[in-house]
Design an enzyme around this catalytic site. Sequence first.
Site, short mmCIF file in Angstrom:
data_model
loop_
_atom_site.label_atom_id
_atom_site.label_comp_id
_atom_site.label_asym_id
_atom_site.label_seq_id
_atom_site.Cartn_x
_atom_site.Cartn_y
_atom_site.Cartn_z
CG PHE A 108 2.76 5.21 -11.35
CD1 PHE A 108 3.99 4.70 -11.02
CD2 PHE A 108 1.76 5.18 -10.37
CE1 PHE A 108 4.24 4.15 -9.75
CE2 PHE A 108 1.99 4.63 -9.12
CZ PHE A 108 3.24 4.12 -8.81
CG ASP A 149 -2.06 1.00 1.04
OD1 ASP A 149 -2.70 0.98 -0.03
OD2 ASP A 149 -2.30 1.82 1.95
CE1 TYR A 187 -1.53 13.04 -6.47
CE2 TYR A 187 -1.20 10.73 -5.87
CZ TYR A 187 -2.02 11.83 -5.98
OH TYR A 187 -3.35 11.73 -5.62
CG ASP A 188 6.66 8.92 -10.12
OD1 ASP A 188 7.12 9.04 -8.96
OD2 ASP A 188 6.46 7.82 -10.65
P1 IMP Z 1 -2.17 1.89 -4.07
O1 IMP Z 1 -2.07 1.17 -5.36
O2 IMP Z 1 -3.45 1.69 -3.33
O3 IMP Z 1 -0.97 1.63 -3.19
O4 IMP Z 1 -2.22 3.44 -4.45
C1 IMP Z 1 -1.10 4.21 -4.43
C2 IMP Z 1 -1.36 5.58 -5.02
O5 IMP Z 1 -0.33 6.45 -4.53
C3 IMP Z 1 -1.23 5.58 -6.55
O6 IMP Z 1 -2.45 5.64 -7.16
C4 IMP Z 1 -0.42 6.83 -6.83
O7 IMP Z 1 -1.29 7.89 -7.04
C5 IMP Z 1 0.34 7.10 -5.55
N1 IMP Z 1 1.72 6.55 -5.65
C6 IMP Z 1 2.23 5.50 -4.97
N2 IMP Z 1 3.49 5.24 -5.33
C7 IMP Z 1 3.80 6.17 -6.27
C8 IMP Z 1 4.96 6.41 -7.05
O8 IMP Z 1 5.99 5.71 -6.98
N3 IMP Z 1 4.89 7.43 -7.90
C9 IMP Z 1 3.80 8.21 -8.04
N4 IMP Z 1 2.67 8.02 -7.37
C10 IMP Z 1 2.66 7.01 -6.47
#
Ligand code: IMP
Length: 201
Positions: free
Chosen positions: A153, A69, A155-156
């Site tokens: 992807f 997460d 917020y990168d």
């Molecule tokens: P998850 O898949 O529920 O963990 O959602 C994580 C969310 O956090 C993603 O939709 C992204 O918006 C953001 N996020 C997490 N890791 C990254 C990253 O490495 N780069 C950019 N955004 C990230």
Amino acid sequence: MKVVLASKNPHKLVEISQITEKFGFQLVLQSELGVDIDVEETGTTFEENSLQKAMAVMRATGLPALADDSGIAVDALNGEPGVYSARYGFDESLDDWGRLQLLLKNTEQVPDGQRQAQFVCVITFVTPEGEVIQARGEIHGELTREPRGENGFGYDPIFYYPPFGKTTAEVSSEMKHQVSHRGNALRVLREKLKEAGYADK
Ligand code: IMP
């Protein structure tokens, strides 16, 4: 050991497999096993949500499971969007780009020098025998005022990492992985799995 990844995202499988295959985990996506559950993330911490996902998939398959997460936490917004990063704005019509724009808008008034933010990732490993191992990784940077870069992807494009002098969307995935929250969490996980006897390398 066959381990199921609580995700439907093949990109996550590739990224996480790069580390876990080194210690003999054969990682498969939950969808490859015909498991089509969407776990409702009701936790308020990355630890809780990652544990919920790993437990649900472990129970559905009877196999050891891994889940992650992650999200972005902005200091000036008291850690928001945090665990809600993927749902920021709670507006179904927003995509990744829309959420990025919303975060820029909501931090418009935050002055330079106070725009610190962290990406956080928690990875959880659970087994049917009751083992629970969690690893947390972070990367500390600053929000830019405009998107820069085409890689990555989410917020990168607005996450500036001072040691690179670039956003994490302006570097290769290999370079990002060396310092990223997910890379760091995986490295911690690897040490913890070794200590617990699940991996010897
Ligand atoms: P998850 O898949 O529920 O963990 O959602 C994580 C969310 O956090 C993603 O939709 C992204 O918006 C953001 N996020 C997490 N890791 C990254 C990253 O490495 N780069 C950019 N955004 C990230």
